[in-house]
Design an enzyme around this catalytic site. Structure first.
Site, PDB file in Angstrom:
ATOM      1  N   HIS A   1       0.838  -1.199   0.000  1.00  0.00           N
ATOM      2  CA  HIS A   1       0.000   0.000   0.000  1.00  0.00           C
ATOM      3  C   HIS A   1       0.877   1.254   0.000  1.00  0.00           C
ATOM      4  O   HIS A   1       0.624   2.199  -0.759  1.00  0.00           O
ATOM      5  CB  HIS A   1      -0.915   0.011   1.225  1.00  0.00           C
ATOM      6  CG  HIS A   1      -1.925  -1.082   1.233  1.00  0.00           C
ATOM      7  ND1 HIS A   1      -3.284  -0.862   1.211  1.00  0.00           N
ATOM      8  CD2 HIS A   1      -1.779  -2.440   1.259  1.00  0.00           C
ATOM      9  CE1 HIS A   1      -3.928  -2.014   1.235  1.00  0.00           C
ATOM     10  NE2 HIS A   1      -3.031  -2.989   1.259  1.00  0.00           N
TER      11      HIS A   1
ATOM     12  N   ASP B   1      -6.917   4.542   2.788  1.00  0.00           N
ATOM     13  CA  ASP B   1      -7.583   3.281   2.454  1.00  0.00           C
ATOM     14  C   ASP B   1      -8.129   2.582   3.701  1.00  0.00           C
ATOM     15  O   ASP B   1      -9.331   2.427   3.857  1.00  0.00           O
ATOM     16  CB  ASP B   1      -6.679   2.354   1.627  1.00  0.00           C
ATOM     17  CG  ASP B   1      -5.278   2.189   2.194  1.00  0.00           C
ATOM     18  OD1 ASP B   1      -5.006   2.667   3.314  1.00  0.00           O
ATOM     19  OD2 ASP B   1      -4.432   1.561   1.509  1.00  0.00           O
TER      20      ASP B   1
ATOM     21  N   SER C   1       2.065  -9.401   1.835  1.00  0.00           N
ATOM     22  CA  SER C   1       2.371  -9.703   3.236  1.00  0.00           C
ATOM     23  C   SER C   1       1.180 -10.267   3.995  1.00  0.00           C
ATOM     24  O   SER C   1       1.346 -10.962   4.991  1.00  0.00           O
ATOM     25  CB  SER C   1       2.895  -8.449   3.946  1.00  0.00           C
ATOM     26  OG  SER C   1       1.979  -7.386   3.837  1.00  0.00           O
TER      27      SER C   1
ATOM     28  N   TRP D   1      10.423  -8.268   2.827  1.00  0.00           N
ATOM     29  CA  TRP D   1      10.168  -7.428   1.661  1.00  0.00           C
ATOM     30  C   TRP D   1      11.347  -7.473   0.702  1.00  0.00           C
ATOM     31  O   TRP D   1      12.512  -7.490   1.132  1.00  0.00           O
ATOM     32  CB  TRP D   1       9.925  -5.989   2.103  1.00  0.00           C
ATOM     33  CG  TRP D   1       9.610  -5.061   0.967  1.00  0.00           C
ATOM     34  CD1 TRP D   1       8.388  -4.797   0.431  1.00  0.00           C
ATOM     35  CD2 TRP D   1      10.554  -4.275   0.212  1.00  0.00           C
ATOM     36  NE1 TRP D   1       8.504  -3.898  -0.599  1.00  0.00           N
ATOM     37  CE2 TRP D   1       9.817  -3.564  -0.757  1.00  0.00           C
ATOM     38  CE3 TRP D   1      11.938  -4.112   0.278  1.00  0.00           C
ATOM     39  CZ2 TRP D   1      10.426  -2.689  -1.658  1.00  0.00           C
ATOM     40  CZ3 TRP D   1      12.554  -3.247  -0.634  1.00  0.00           C
ATOM     41  CH2 TRP D   1      11.794  -2.546  -1.575  1.00  0.00           C
ATOM     42  N   VAL D   2      11.069  -7.498  -0.596  1.00  0.00           N
ATOM     43  CA  VAL D   2      12.120  -7.422  -1.614  1.00  0.00           C
ATOM     44  C   VAL D   2      11.679  -6.424  -2.693  1.00  0.00           C
ATOM     45  O   VAL D   2      10.473  -6.185  -2.878  1.00  0.00           O
ATOM     46  CB  VAL D   2      12.381  -8.806  -2.269  1.00  0.00           C
ATOM     47  CG1 VAL D   2      12.889  -9.806  -1.256  1.00  0.00           C
ATOM     48  CG2 VAL D   2      11.127  -9.322  -2.987  1.00  0.00           C
TER      49      VAL D   2
ATOM     50  N   HIS E   1      -0.276 -14.047  -6.639  1.00  0.00           N
ATOM     51  CA  HIS E   1      -1.634 -14.451  -6.279  1.00  0.00           C
ATOM     52  C   HIS E   1      -2.660 -13.565  -6.970  1.00  0.00           C
ATOM     53  O   HIS E   1      -2.325 -12.499  -7.485  1.00  0.00           O
ATOM     54  CB  HIS E   1      -1.808 -14.373  -4.769  1.00  0.00           C
ATOM     55  CG  HIS E   1      -1.699 -12.981  -4.233  1.00  0.00           C
ATOM     56  ND1 HIS E   1      -0.476 -12.352  -4.115  1.00  0.00           N
ATOM     57  CD2 HIS E   1      -2.621 -12.106  -3.826  1.00  0.00           C
ATOM     58  CE1 HIS E   1      -0.666 -11.135  -3.626  1.00  0.00           C
ATOM     59  NE2 HIS E   1      -1.952 -10.950  -3.460  1.00  0.00           N
TER      60      HIS E   1
END
Length: 356
Positions: A22, A119, A280, A338-339, A356
């Site tokens: 986000h 959001d 995540s 995280w990457v 996904h």
């Protein structure tokens, strides 16, 4: 003429959910707005600043304003984003997020921006009304089709839980597609909507209240691709839906130093690596995780998998099938952090992307 142009520029506050899936799209949008001369105040926890400031292309117009995350009992000290906690603790993270209400209120009262983009902070529309003179835009980074199927349905948990599989896959009334629909296995996963996500609020309530109370809804897509779903959302929520387009960041050309990714990718031929990454909040069951990695092993291709530890485990390593690590060795790299996805995808060794 100059004065007229200056007066047309907007003061905008960005306040996204505490997940890099986000935060980064909000920063990309901030860059696009700053490119047009608008001034942005980006609210974020201090630990996220280091990563986000690298993406800030207009530091003269985009100010990163660090918020103080209150500690909530049960959260690890220093946890400020979903990257810092397992999925089971995200509700507590949402509680801490909501407890920043007072600090956010003071900031908005002092700044008096034209707009707040948000959001998950479902309380922003009411807060903006209380302060007065501030418009709110609920900027959705997920697909409008997903939003339509998930949020335009009964909000009653007992109704959902009592529904048959056939009832769950049935799209909401007047839904504009007969092909972009849920399978039974996917429909059952919607039960997460009714889980608590913050103190006294479900994921469904958090998402829908924000869209119901805002002045307009923003979508990270374009009319040519998903216009029918956006028109549906506009009709159901009775408010304008504004398109930003994909708003992607420019890939950087620098080396992938984190976690030794650059050295690892350079070992393999061009187009041979399978890269798989889930958001995540996507937590697999242990059996699902094991089937996924065994599937990658069967391809006999090098693979990079980025996924959170499966349910009921503390690490991806402890969830691996017996003997997997010894068989795969350095051909498979599995990370639970995280990457930089764009940089990985632009690497010459990557030939397939699974998500996904």
């Amino acid at each position: 003429m100059t004065e007229s142009i200056e007066e047309s520029k907007l003061e905008i506050v960005m306040f996204p959910w505490l997940a890099f899936g986000h935060l980064i799209p909000y920063m990309n949008l901030s860059n696009e707005l700053a490119k047009r001369g608008h001034k942005i105040s980006f609210l974020l926890p201090k630990n996220a600043e280091v990563r986000l400031q690298k993406l800030n292309l207009y530091p003269n117009l985009i100010t990163l304003h660090k918020l103080t995350m209150p500690h909530v009992h049960g959260l690890p000290y220093g946890a400020e984003t979903t990257a810092d906690v397992p999925g089971s603790l995200e509700s507590l993270l949402a509680t801490a997020f909501d407890e920043m209400y007072g600090e956010v209120k003071s900031f908005l009262q002092n700044l008096k921006p034209h707009f707040v983009f948000f959001d998950f902070a479902y309380w922003i529309p009411d807060l903006a009304l209380e302060i007065g003179g501030i418009k709110t835009l609920c900027y959705k980074v997920v697909s409008p089709a997903v939003t339509s199927i998930a949020l335009i349905r009964s909000s009653v948990k007992t109704t959902f839980m009592a529904s048959t599989a056939a009832e769950l896959v049935k799209p909401p009334p007047d839904y504009p597609s007969t092909t972009v629909v849920l399978r039974e296995s996917e429909a059952k996963l919607l039960s997460f909507l009714f889980h608590e996500y913050g103190k006294g609020v479900t994921f469904y309530e958090r998402s829908k209240k924000g869209m119901t109370g805002c002045n307009a809804i923003g979508v990270k897509t374009c009319r040519e691709i998903e216009g029918t779903f956006c028109d549906y959302i506009a009709t159901q929520f009775e408010k304008p839906v504004l398109y930003t387009g994909p708003v992607l960041a420019e890939p950087t050309k620098g080396p992938l130093e984190e976690h030794g990714l650059s050295d690892w990718l350079e070992k393999f031929e061009a187009g041979s690596v399978v890269f798989c990454a889930f958001r995540s909040q996507m937590i697999l069951e242990k059996k699902q995780f094991q089937q996924l990695v065994l599937g990658f092993e069967l391809t006999e291709l090098p693979f990079l998998l980025v996924v959170k530890p499966p349910e009921g485990t503390n690490s991806v390593e402890e969830a691996l099938p017996e003997g997997f690590k010894e068989r795969v060795q350095e051909k498979g790299l599995i990370l639970d952090c995280w990457v930089p996805q764009l940089e990985i995808l632009s690497h010459k060794s990557v030939g397939c992307f699974v998500t996904h």
